[in-house]
Design a protein around this motif. Structure first.
Motif, PDB file in Angstrom:
ATOM      1  N   LYS A  62       3.135 -54.839  44.027  1.00 42.20           N
ATOM      2  CA  LYS A  62       3.011 -53.773  43.033  1.00 42.20           C
ATOM      3  C   LYS A  62       3.372 -54.301  41.662  1.00 42.20           C
ATOM      4  O   LYS A  62       4.320 -55.059  41.495  1.00 42.20           O
ATOM      5  N   SER A  63       2.620 -53.881  40.638  1.00 38.55           N
ATOM      6  CA  SER A  63       2.826 -54.356  39.281  1.00 38.55           C
ATOM      7  C   SER A  63       4.237 -54.033  38.810  1.00 38.55           C
ATOM      8  O   SER A  63       4.761 -52.950  39.073  1.00 38.55           O
ATOM      9  N   PRO A  64       4.900 -54.957  38.098  1.00 36.12           N
ATOM     10  CA  PRO A  64       6.286 -54.735  37.651  1.00 36.12           C
ATOM     11  C   PRO A  64       6.400 -53.765  36.492  1.00 36.12           C
ATOM     12  O   PRO A  64       7.503 -53.425  36.077  1.00 36.12           O
ATOM     13  N   CYS A  65       5.284 -53.323  35.920  1.00 37.53           N
ATOM     14  CA  CYS A  65       5.337 -52.355  34.825  1.00 37.53           C
ATOM     15  C   CYS A  65       4.136 -51.425  34.919  1.00 37.53           C
ATOM     16  O   CYS A  65       3.215 -51.657  35.698  1.00 37.53           O
ATOM     17  N   ALA A  66       4.155 -50.368  34.098  1.00 36.22           N
ATOM     18  CA  ALA A  66       3.083 -49.375  34.134  1.00 36.22           C
ATOM     19  C   ALA A  66       2.007 -49.644  33.092  1.00 36.22           C
ATOM     20  O   ALA A  66       1.162 -48.785  32.837  1.00 36.22           O
ATOM     21  N   CYS A  67       2.041 -50.827  32.481  1.00 33.10           N
ATOM     22  CA  CYS A  67       1.030 -51.190  31.486  1.00 33.10           C
ATOM     23  C   CYS A  67      -0.259 -51.638  32.184  1.00 33.10           C
ATOM     24  O   CYS A  67      -0.266 -51.948  33.375  1.00 33.10           O
ATOM     25  N   GLU A  68      -1.310 -51.699  31.391  1.00 30.50           N
ATOM     26  CA  GLU A  68      -2.569 -52.209  31.925  1.00 30.50           C
ATOM     27  C   GLU A  68      -2.418 -53.672  32.340  1.00 30.50           C
ATOM     28  O   GLU A  68      -3.008 -54.121  33.309  1.00 30.50           O
ATOM     29  N   ARG A  69      -1.609 -54.408  31.581  1.00 30.24           N
ATOM     30  CA  ARG A  69      -1.353 -55.810  31.897  1.00 30.24           C
ATOM     31  C   ARG A  69       0.108 -56.108  31.604  1.00 30.24           C
ATOM     32  O   ARG A  69       0.609 -55.776  30.543  1.00 30.24           O
TER      33      ARG A  69
END
Length: 341
Positions: A62-69
């Motif tokens: 899972k991505s470590p942040c809620a940003c697009e990148r």
């Protein structure tokens, strides 16, 4: 995959019923009510599966942040330089290595020894918070940063609203906002400075000290309390207005890391502006950069004043190397570089 499988199963079930109408089946499965019930069950299962897909079937990475990148995404070029384990800020419990201290003390010819350094830092942390106030990363948030330099190319840029839209807004030294709001914005959450470039701050702005000598720690301790009466190579404020609960101090080891890993030891040491930029990469998930770059004569001119010394260039700092690295970070999509006009 669950939804797709159920769709195919439903189609296959009714296909079988139509293909073999004479095959022996239970009476309940043959009548229209049975067919309708099975259809409704399948539709319900699909809807429930779809609604719970994101919460029940999250991928392991899972991505470590809620940003697009997110900046921490694996990228060989970036990860060759970016070291998340380097502490950007000093704290009461952080032990700077003597090796890092010996590199740092050469920046401005420091005469004090390692023991004096540690004692002075210990006294500072009796006055300011023992640990830095930072917004930690989270899969549920996107931390956005604006790093606002002091370059003359900010004039008539109209970047102000875009800058003010960011969560964290880092300025450095004496960068002005009053009278330049349309181009540079109004908000400041962090200001990176040293004694000779210090300015008074409001109650909501973090004072981020960029120390270049032991005297800088002593200055901060006294300027926040009884008043500083020592001397430096340039005049310094005896007292400074700042919220003591929001004070942060750059780690000399972090300064060394920026010089070695990001500038490949070019120049004597990084500029305050470049230190602030790499700091933003460690503090935020998305970084936007404004107000960097020399003028047409190769000088670091300021947007709020006319430069008097036309031979200043970029001083002891590797201005060209810093600028090329910012451009490269932009090309690699690790930050957004707004070059001004």
């Amino acid at each position: 995959m669950i939804v797709v499988s159920l769709v195919y199963f439903t189609k296959y079930f009714f296909y079988r019923l139509e293909l073999f109408p004479n095959q022996k089946r239970h009476t309940a499965e043959m009548n229209s009510k049975g067919k309708a019930l099975i259809f409704l069950l399948c539709v319900t299962t699909i809807c429930v599966s779809w609604r719970g897909y994101t919460s029940c079937s999250l991928p392991q990475d899972k991505s470590p942040c809620a940003c697009e990148r997110c900046l921490s995404e694996d990228d060989p070029w970036f990860m060759k330089r970016f070291n998340k384990s380097v502490e950007p800020f000093l704290s009461a419990n952080y032990n700077l290595s003597e090796d890092a201290f010996n590199w740092w003390k050469r920046l401005q010819g420091e005469k004090g020894n390692f023991s004096t350094f540690r004692q002075t830092v210990d006294r500072l942390f009796l006055t300011v918070p023992p640990s830095p106030d930072v917004l930690e990363s989270s899969p549920d948030r996107c931390r956005t940063c604006a790093v606002v330099g002091n370059s003359g190319n900010l004039r008539r840029s109209h970047y102000g609203p875009l800058i003010d839209f960011q969560d964290v807004i880092i300025r450095m030294n004496a960068g002005h906002t009053e009278g330049y709001e349309a181009d540079v914005g109004t908000r400041t959450t962090h200001r990176v400075m040293y004694p000779e470039s210090s300015v008074d701050l409001d109650n909501t702005t973090h004072l981020v000290l960029a120390p270049f000598k032991i005297l800088d720690f002593e200055w901060l301790t006294k300027a926040l309390t009884t008043g500083f009466h020592g001397r430096s190579y340039a005049p310094v404020k005896s007292k400074i207005k700042s919220n003591m609960d929001l004070v942060m101090v750059l780690n000399p080891a972090f300064m060394r890391y920026v010089h070695v890993m990001w500038l490949e030891k070019k120049g004597k040491y990084p500029s305050t502006g470049f230190l602030a930029l790499i700091l933003a990469l460690h503090m935020c998930d998305e970084v936007s950069v404004f107000g960097y770059g020399a003028d047409s004569d190769g000088n670091w001119s300021h947007y709020w004043e006319e430069l008097m010394d036309k031979k200043l260039k970029t001083g002891a700092h590797p201005g060209d190397t810093e600028y090329r690295m910012i451009q490269e970070l932009d090309e690699q999509q690790k930050l957004r570089f707004y070059t001004g006009f």
